[in-house]
Scaffold this active site. Structure first.
Site, PDB file in Angstrom:
ATOM      1  N   TYR A  14      36.258 -20.044 -81.224  1.00 50.63           N
ATOM      2  CA  TYR A  14      36.321 -19.082 -80.793  1.00 50.63           C
ATOM      3  C   TYR A  14      38.125 -18.611 -81.056  1.00 50.63           C
ATOM      4  CZ  TYR A  14      32.392 -19.700 -77.392  1.00 50.63           C
ATOM      5  OH  TYR A  14      31.310 -20.315 -76.648  1.00 50.63           O
TER       6      TYR A  14
ATOM      7  N   ALA B 290      25.879 -10.519 -68.525  1.00 49.04           N
ATOM      8  CA  ALA B 290      25.364  -9.916 -69.415  1.00 49.04           C
ATOM      9  C   ALA B 290      26.307  -9.263 -69.656  1.00 49.04           C
ATOM     10  CB  ALA B 290      24.339  -8.938 -69.252  1.00 49.04           C
TER      11      ALA B 290
END
Length: 336
Positions: A54, A209
């Site tokens: 990341y 989402a």
């Protein structure tokens, strides 16, 4: 905050896990990232998820700084290995013994800790014998650098093979970290049944989402300024598949359901994934502290069967549930 066992282990983790995939070291400034971690701690979150890949290791560094001074025994830190970091040489990715051993050392240094609670195989490595990978993980556990081992986005077949080898080597896989939300349910057909049988929990990412289930993206209208869908550093690419008017129209039908329950749409989305008893926690990210507090309020919320049916009816055919799609998460080769 409520807590659940991770797989069949004795480890308990918070139902809400704070993750920094698209935020720390990338989408938001470090100070904002630190504020979000403090907000998570204030909300009772004890579990934090990151990965060496990341923001090319920066996310781990920011999380390590943010958690400095916390009682180590009172928090659970989860990180991952697989993706390419550093100069991206031939051994700077994958699940070879070399990369695993070098990566755990780097992660511990950046996270400012002697061990991580859960060390996860970020993807399945088709270029390394599974026996080599699992032996390396066994040695990481025996050395005390990780307490538990998990995987991420593995298929049911891969999980079965990995758990079989792990048990032969004297440890066990305790978790799988897949994408899972009202809109993306591909794990339900094969992965969840296999994990229930084998003693793994789901540690799910993107329960909202990528923000679409908050309802802030409206059909036929441009994305709000400053939202993930406008972030050129990575957020826009991650959310692009969901920015479809057919999906956005269906999502708007969830608003009355959330309102009737006194929940925000984000809380409804998080509560929905937690309704699956194989889910140990929902990973939520944030660019502002108030988002953390809102998401954390979904802990302990119970949705009735009638509510779950109403959600299914509202979303209709935009839900993706084909179990064969779990195999698409396995890279054809190591990233470089």
């Amino acid at each position: 905050m409520e807590f659940r066992h991770l797989g069949s282990s004795g480890l308990k983790i918070s139902e809400i896990c704070y993750g920094n995939w698209l935020t720390h070291g990338s989408q938001v400034e470090n100070e904002a990232g630190l504020a979000c971690v403090r907000a998570a701690l204030d909300a009772g979150v004890t579990t934090f998820d990151t990965a060496d890949v990341y923001a090319n290791t920066k996310a781990e560094t920011v999380l390590g700084e943010a958690l400095a001074g916390q009682r180590r025994e009172s928090i659970e830190i989860m990180t991952k290995v697989f993706g390419a970091t550093g100069p991206r040489g031939p051994n700077d990715s994958g699940l070879s013994r070399k990369h695993i051993m070098e990566s755990i050392h780097g992660s511990l240094k950046r996270l400012r800790t002697d061990y991580v609670d859960v060390y996860q195989a970020h993807r399945y490595d088709v270029e390394t014998p599974l026996e080599e990978t699992m032996q390396a993980f066994a040695d990481v556990v025996r050395s005390g650098k990780a307490l538990y081992i998990g995987v991420s986005e593995w298929s049911a077949e891969q999980i079965r093979a990995g758990q079989g080898l792990a048990r032969q080597l004297g440890f066990a896989l305790v978790s799988n970290q897949p994408q899972y939300s009202m809109l993306w349910r591909v794990i339900e057909g094969e992965v969840v049944p296999a994990c229930r049988e084998l003693g793994l929990s789901q540690v799910v990412w993107s329960p909202i989402a990528q923000g679409v289930l908050t309802g802030k993206y409206l059909p036929g209208q441009p994305a709000p300024e400053g939202s993930r869908a406008t972030d050129e550093k990575g957020g826009k690419g991650a959310i692009s598949r969901l920015m479809d008017d057919a999906i956005l129209e269906r999502v708007q039908k969830l608003q009355p359901i959330a309102s009737d329950l006194g929940l925000s749409m984000a809380q409804l989305a998080v509560a929905w994934v937690l309704a699956n008893d194989n889910v140990a926690c929902a990973i939520v990210g944030a660019s502002r502290p108030e988002q953390v507090a809102d998401n954390a309020a979904a802990a302990g919320v119970k949705l009735s069967a009638d509510v779950l049916e109403a959600i299914d009816a509202a979303l209709g055919d935009v839900v993706v549930s084909d179990p064969a799609l779990t195999k698409d998460s396995t890279p054809a080769s190591r990233p470089s």
